[in-house]
Design a protein around this motif. Structure first.
Motif, mmCIF file in Angstrom:
data_model
loop_
_atom_site.group_PDB
_atom_site.id
_atom_site.type_symbol
_atom_site.label_atom_id
_atom_site.label_comp_id
_atom_site.label_asym_id
_atom_site.label_seq_id
_atom_site.Cartn_x
_atom_site.Cartn_y
_atom_site.Cartn_z
ATOM 1 N N ASN A 73 0.827 -1.211 0.000
ATOM 2 C CA ASN A 73 0.000 0.000 0.000
ATOM 3 C C ASN A 73 0.858 1.256 0.000
ATOM 4 O OD1 ASN A 73 -2.405 -1.418 -0.028
ATOM 5 N ND2 ASN A 73 -2.606 -1.429 2.191
ATOM 6 N N PHE A 74 1.902 1.241 0.784
ATOM 7 C CA PHE A 74 2.812 2.390 0.861
ATOM 8 C C PHE A 74 3.492 2.626 -0.494
ATOM 9 C CE2 PHE A 74 6.997 4.273 1.796
ATOM 10 C CZ PHE A 74 6.588 5.441 2.423
ATOM 11 N N SER A 75 3.830 1.536 -1.184
ATOM 12 C CA SER A 75 4.526 1.630 -2.476
ATOM 13 C C SER A 75 3.569 1.666 -3.663
ATOM 14 C CB SER A 75 5.477 0.439 -2.636
ATOM 15 O OG SER A 75 6.443 0.440 -1.619
ATOM 16 N N ASN A 76 2.264 1.665 -3.399
ATOM 17 C CA ASN A 76 1.227 1.792 -4.425
ATOM 18 C C ASN A 76 1.171 0.614 -5.396
ATOM 19 O OD1 ASN A 76 -0.995 3.233 -5.265
ATOM 20 N ND2 ASN A 76 0.139 4.371 -6.810
ATOM 21 N N PHE A 77 1.372 -0.596 -4.900
ATOM 22 C CA PHE A 77 1.189 -1.793 -5.717
ATOM 23 C C PHE A 77 -0.285 -2.160 -5.690
ATOM 24 C CE2 PHE A 77 5.720 -2.172 -4.854
ATOM 25 C CZ PHE A 77 6.204 -2.552 -6.091
ATOM 26 N N LYS A 78 -0.875 -2.301 -6.869
ATOM 27 C CA LYS A 78 -2.309 -2.570 -6.992
ATOM 28 C C LYS A 78 -2.549 -4.016 -7.424
ATOM 29 C CE LYS A 78 -3.684 1.858 -6.761
ATOM 30 N NZ LYS A 78 -3.581 2.385 -5.475
ATOM 31 N N GLU A 79 -3.702 -4.532 -7.012
ATOM 32 C CA GLU A 79 -4.107 -5.883 -7.386
ATOM 33 C C GLU A 79 -4.332 -5.960 -8.895
ATOM 34 O OE1 GLU A 79 -7.542 -9.111 -6.132
ATOM 35 O OE2 GLU A 79 -7.492 -7.165 -5.158
#
Length: 198
Positions: free
Chosen positions: A173-179
């Motif tokens: 979440n902190f690094s903005n990785f999305k599903e």
């Protein structure tokens, strides 16, 4: 007293460094998995493009038979155009993007199925060597599409699972990785497609 404060400071700095290296390692793992998912998506697009590239050859072969229903062939050509116009950025793919892509590809699949069913009424066309070659290549590509979508879904599942696990989800979440979305079966996919006769 001064020595104890120095030791506490060293321990704190060491713990921060360990946690930092751990977090960087987790994040780098996400990057690798995301690149795998993106590569698998490229493979999916490649086999769909290969299928679309077959259509002009089929069109030329079929047009040489004057009696052939041009409306059915026109629908295939239009569906091919629509299917090849849907472009998705794998780094920012959403469920809606995937649904749009699948709908366009499904329309092309349906048009091709109708065309191949109509061909059954034309024995000369069915016997044409170019058409026979198309059938063989088309069958191989459809098998590749099934395989590549499975490989993509497997990679997406591994990536999605990894970014959702605690404490990985905090770093994700902190690094903005999305599903990443999954390929889903089309409505009516439980029915087997008609077999092609050679």
């Amino acid at each position: 007293m001064k020595g104890k404060g120095c030791i506490v400071l060293i321990v704190i700095v060491a713990l921060i460094a360990i946690v930092g290296f751990w977090a960087v390692g987790i994040r780098n793992g996400f990057v690798g998995q995301e690149q795998t998912v993106n590569a698998k998506w490229s493979n999916v697009e490649t086999v769909y493009q290969k299928r679309a590239n077959l259509i002009p050859n089929l069109e030329r072969t079929v047009k040489s038979y004057a009696k052939f229903e041009s409306e059915t062939l026109t629908k295939v050509v239009e569906a091919r155009s629509k299917a090849t116009s849907v472009n998705i950025d794998p780094t920012n793919m959403t469920e809606a993007d995937m649904a749009k892509f699948q709908a366009a590809q499904g329309e092309l699949s349906g048009s091709l199925s109708r065309l191949l069913a109509v061909v059954e009424s034309y024995p000369n066309l069915k016997a044409d060597q170019q058409y026979i070659n198309f059938q063989r290549e088309y069958t191989a590509i459809e098998n590749s599409i099934r395989s590549e979508t499975v490989y993509y879904n497997d990679a997406a599942k591994e990536y999605n699972t990894n970014i959702k696990k605690f404490p990985n989800n905090v770093i994700a979440n902190f690094s903005n990785f999305k599903e990443k979305p999954y390929f889903k079966a089309e409505a009516g996919a439980e029915k087997a497609p008609p077999a092609f006769s050679e």
